[in-house]
Design an enzyme around this catalytic site. Structure first.
Site, PDB file in Angstrom:
ATOM      1  N   PRO A  91      29.194  41.249  27.615  1.00  0.00           N
ATOM      2  CA  PRO A  91      27.995  41.560  28.408  1.00  0.00           C
ATOM      3  C   PRO A  91      26.860  40.553  28.205  1.00  0.00           C
ATOM      4  O   PRO A  91      25.937  40.499  29.005  1.00  0.00           O
ATOM      5  CB  PRO A  91      27.593  42.961  27.930  1.00  0.00           C
ATOM      6  CG  PRO A  91      28.380  43.250  26.714  1.00  0.00           C
ATOM      7  CD  PRO A  91      29.545  42.324  26.689  1.00  0.00           C
ATOM      8  N   GLU A 118      33.070  47.763  19.490  1.00  0.00           N
ATOM      9  CA  GLU A 118      31.730  47.163  19.445  1.00  0.00           C
ATOM     10  C   GLU A 118      31.740  45.705  19.894  1.00  0.00           C
ATOM     11  O   GLU A 118      30.692  45.065  19.966  1.00  0.00           O
ATOM     12  CB  GLU A 118      31.158  47.244  18.028  1.00  0.00           C
ATOM     13  CG  GLU A 118      30.804  48.655  17.582  1.00  0.00           C
ATOM     14  CD  GLU A 118      29.843  49.343  18.540  1.00  0.00           C
ATOM     15  OE1 GLU A 118      28.817  48.743  18.880  1.00  0.00           O
ATOM     16  OE2 GLU A 118      30.139  50.489  18.940  1.00  0.00           O
ATOM     17  N   ARG A 156      40.760  34.833  44.925  1.00  0.00           N
ATOM     18  CA  ARG A 156      40.570  34.785  46.381  1.00  0.00           C
ATOM     19  C   ARG A 156      39.956  33.475  46.857  1.00  0.00           C
ATOM     20  O   ARG A 156      39.940  33.201  48.055  1.00  0.00           O
ATOM     21  CB  ARG A 156      39.797  35.997  46.904  1.00  0.00           C
ATOM     22  CG  ARG A 156      38.477  36.240  46.234  1.00  0.00           C
ATOM     23  CD  ARG A 156      37.862  37.556  46.677  1.00  0.00           C
ATOM     24  NE  ARG A 156      37.321  37.486  48.015  1.00  0.00           N
ATOM     25  CZ  ARG A 156      37.841  38.079  49.092  1.00  0.00           C
ATOM     26  NH1 ARG A 156      38.917  38.806  49.008  1.00  0.00           N
ATOM     27  NH2 ARG A 156      37.284  37.943  50.262  1.00  0.00           N
ATOM     28  N   ASP A 171      32.356  35.228  53.538  1.00  0.00           N
ATOM     29  CA  ASP A 171      31.936  36.348  52.709  1.00  0.00           C
ATOM     30  C   ASP A 171      30.504  36.202  52.219  1.00  0.00           C
ATOM     31  O   ASP A 171      29.988  35.089  52.117  1.00  0.00           O
ATOM     32  CB  ASP A 171      32.817  36.455  51.444  1.00  0.00           C
ATOM     33  CG  ASP A 171      34.095  37.232  51.697  1.00  0.00           C
ATOM     34  OD1 ASP A 171      34.189  37.902  52.732  1.00  0.00           O
ATOM     35  OD2 ASP A 171      34.986  37.160  50.828  1.00  0.00           O
TER      36      ASP A 171
END
Ligand code: SAH
Length: 230
Positions: A91, A118, A156, A171
């Site tokens: 993250p 963790e 993609r 897109d």
């Protein structure tokens, strides 16, 4: 492109990537993508196949040990060649954007490491991973969903993976860094709600103009930061 994913939950990534009917699974079946999923526990050396341990310094939860992750990447290197990138899902990594996906799609061989608990021992980030990638400012329970998101977004963009390449280049984010314009299909009127008349007009130039305006308007309203960047 070769992709190796290292996880303690192989089934979580194998099914959607290799057994499903999605774009990625089809690309694997057609030989455009060569994906292998590795069970981190196969790289442990103890009887109980332990992959985690308590954090030094105390605190809640467990941390993925460095040895099995290093051993997994060593094996991948021996059997599959030196990877172009070893990506740690995290993250606090670089935020995954269209630009990141496009950069990765040009590489030949990606390794993706899935954290759990963790997180992973910091030495993995410092001395094994070549980069860390985050899928957004929130925490999910493991690196498996992030790995799936990264692989799908990257795949993609590889020529041939999506049947109609025009659909990829149009897109959201790909086209001029703008959000996509609204799409409608039949019926032209549904529960009293009509499709914008210009789309039924057959005037190609007018339709293009309308779509461009809509894309700009949406971007201005929902993501003004995208306009500031370009
Ligand atoms: N304690 C950590 C979170 C660990 S979540 C922290 O606060 O930063 C467990 C694992 O899930 C992480 O090691 C990572 O591999 C994965 N993960 C969780 N959220 C993620 C995100 N937004 N992007 C990428 N990986 C993520």
């Amino acid at each position: 492109m070769k992709i190796d994913i290292v996880t303690i939950f192989p089934a979580m990534v194998t099914a959607p990537l290799m057994e499903g009917e999605g774009i990625v699974a089809r690309a694997v079946a057609r030989g455009l993508l060569d994906i292998r999923v590795h069970d981190l526990r196969d790289f442990t050396t103890d009887r109980h196949r332990v992959v985690d341990d308590m954090p030094f310094g105390g605190g809640p939860g467990m941390v993925l040990k460095p040895e099995p992750l290093f051993a997994a990447v060593d094996r991948i290197r021996d059997e599959r060649g030196i990877p172009s990138a070893v990506i740690l899902t995290s993250p606090d990594g670089e935020r995954l954007t269209h630009r990141t996906a496009a950069r990765l799609s040009a590489l030949e061989h990606l390794v993706v490491l899935c954290g759990r608990y963790e997180g992973v021992d910091e030495r993995v980030r410092e001395h094994l991973a070549t980069e860390s990638i985050s899928i957004g400012d929130y925490v999910v329970s493991g690196g498996e969903l992030p790995a799936l998101v990264i692989v799908d977004a990257v795949a993609r963009l590889i020529p041939g993976v999506v049947g109609d390449q025009a659909s990829v280049s149009g897109d959201t984010f790909a086209r001029d860094g703008l959000l996509d314009f609204p799409q409608y299909t039949r019926p032209a009127e549904f529960r009293g709600h009509r499709v914008p008349p210009v789309l039924l007009s057959g005037h190609h130039a007018e339709i293009e103009k309308w779509r461009r305006q809509q894309a700009l308007e949406r971007t201005r309203r929902h993501r003004p930061d995208l306009l500031g960047d370009s």
